[in-house]
Design an enzyme around this catalytic site. Structure first.
Site, mmCIF file in Angstrom:
data_model
loop_
_atom_site.group_PDB
_atom_site.id
_atom_site.type_symbol
_atom_site.label_atom_id
_atom_site.label_comp_id
_atom_site.label_asym_id
_atom_site.label_seq_id
_atom_site.Cartn_x
_atom_site.Cartn_y
_atom_site.Cartn_z
ATOM 1 N N GLY A 261 -5.598 63.178 -10.629
ATOM 2 C CA GLY A 261 -4.366 63.459 -10.035
ATOM 3 C C GLY A 261 -3.840 62.399 -9.040
ATOM 4 N N CYS B 73 -10.317 62.199 -2.853
ATOM 5 C CA CYS B 73 -8.780 61.764 -3.003
ATOM 6 C C CYS B 73 -8.992 60.249 -3.113
ATOM 7 C CB CYS B 73 -7.984 62.097 -1.676
ATOM 8 S SG CYS B 73 -6.428 61.532 -1.638
ATOM 9 N N LEU B 74 -7.810 59.967 -4.025
ATOM 10 C CA LEU B 74 -8.089 58.283 -4.195
ATOM 11 C C LEU B 74 -7.751 57.457 -3.225
ATOM 12 C CD1 LEU B 74 -6.330 58.096 -7.831
ATOM 13 C CD2 LEU B 74 -8.965 57.803 -7.044
ATOM 14 N N GLN C 169 0.983 57.923 -2.985
ATOM 15 C CA GLN C 169 -0.081 57.543 -3.141
ATOM 16 C C GLN C 169 0.288 55.793 -3.727
ATOM 17 O OE1 GLN C 169 -2.341 60.575 -5.032
ATOM 18 N NE2 GLN C 169 -4.007 59.812 -3.790
ATOM 19 N N HIS D 183 -3.843 70.208 -4.807
ATOM 20 C CA HIS D 183 -4.027 68.854 -4.031
ATOM 21 C C HIS D 183 -2.827 67.946 -4.136
ATOM 22 C CE1 HIS D 183 -6.943 65.717 -2.802
ATOM 23 N NE2 HIS D 183 -5.924 64.880 -3.345
ATOM 24 N N GLU D 184 -2.436 67.756 -5.285
ATOM 25 C CA GLU D 184 -1.008 67.011 -5.693
ATOM 26 C C GLU D 184 0.218 67.450 -4.741
ATOM 27 O OE1 GLU D 184 -1.861 64.075 -6.553
ATOM 28 O OE2 GLU D 184 -3.863 64.660 -7.240
ATOM 29 N N HIS E 214 -0.132 66.567 -1.290
ATOM 30 C CA HIS E 214 0.473 65.234 -1.023
ATOM 31 C C HIS E 214 1.992 65.215 -0.924
ATOM 32 C CE1 HIS E 214 -2.875 62.469 -1.303
ATOM 33 N NE2 HIS E 214 -3.538 62.669 -2.466
HETATM 34 ZN ZN LIG Z 1 -5.268 63.010 -3.062
#
Ligand SMILES: [Zn+2]
Length: 192
Positions: free
Chosen positions: A68, A115-116, A73, A157-158, A161
């Site tokens: 995701g 998380c990236l 991000q 999660h997204e 964000h």
């Molecule tokens: Zn994330």
């Protein structure tokens, strides 16, 4: 995978079909950048540019081996995220979420999450086992989608964000502070 050579504007000879395959890979914004902790602005304009951005986000997400990716991000304050829990294996699993909202949640599941934007750190987060999301696709068409387990987790999660919330905010204060201290140290060493 992206072809870096196609980023130049010189190649007039390239066929239109091959031009559309050239994707921009965005660098991922890391924890510490204030854009990750701000709520995003709803998308009002659905055009070719937005479709292209969505595809570039998928490409950037696959390049980073994520499931995701949310617009903040990649440094954009936009209520837009992409999800693909198959990691690019199934083109039908690609989901664009423009202006998404969770309209129903059910059950609970505690699983490890990462998380990236916070690479190298993971933690157990309690999420609903099932969620139904209402969103628009890149063309602006409304749809509803139900996700279970990892897909439900990715949606939560997204969407977090897009509201300026990171997964570490769901951890205990002790665990969160430990991660923050380690990141601070990494930053001092020039490794973050
Ligand atoms: Zn994330």
């Amino acid at each position: 995978m992206p072809d870096k050579s196609t980023s130049s504007e010189v190649t007039q000879a390239a066929a239109p079909e091959t031009v559309s395959a050239a994707r921009k890979i965005y660098p991922i914004v890391k924890y510490g950048d204030s854009i990750l902790e701000k709520p995003t602005t709803p998308i009002k304009k659905f055009d070719a540019e937005l479709e292209q951005l969505s595809e570039d986000m998928f490409a950037s997400m696959y390049a980073a081996q994520g499931v995701g990716l949310a617009a903040p991000q990649i440094g954009l304050n936009l209520r837009l995220a992409v999800v693909d829990v198959t990691g690019g294996k199934n083109p039908e699993a690609k989901i664009v979420l423009a202006n998404p909202e969770i309209i129903h949640a059910e059950g609970e599941k505690r699983e490890e999450e990462g998380c990236l934007s916070i690479p190298g750190f993971r933690g157990y987060v309690l999420r609903p086992q099932f969620v139904t999301v209402k969103a628009q696709n890149a063309k602006g068409e409304s749809f509803e989608i139900r996700g279970e387990d990892l897909l439900a987790r990715a949606f939560c999660h997204e969407i977090d964000h897009l509201n300026g919330i990171l997964f570490i905010q769901h951890l205990s204060m002790l665990k969160r502070d430990l991660i923050k201290r380690k990141i601070k140290k990494l930053r001092k060493q020039g490794e973050w």
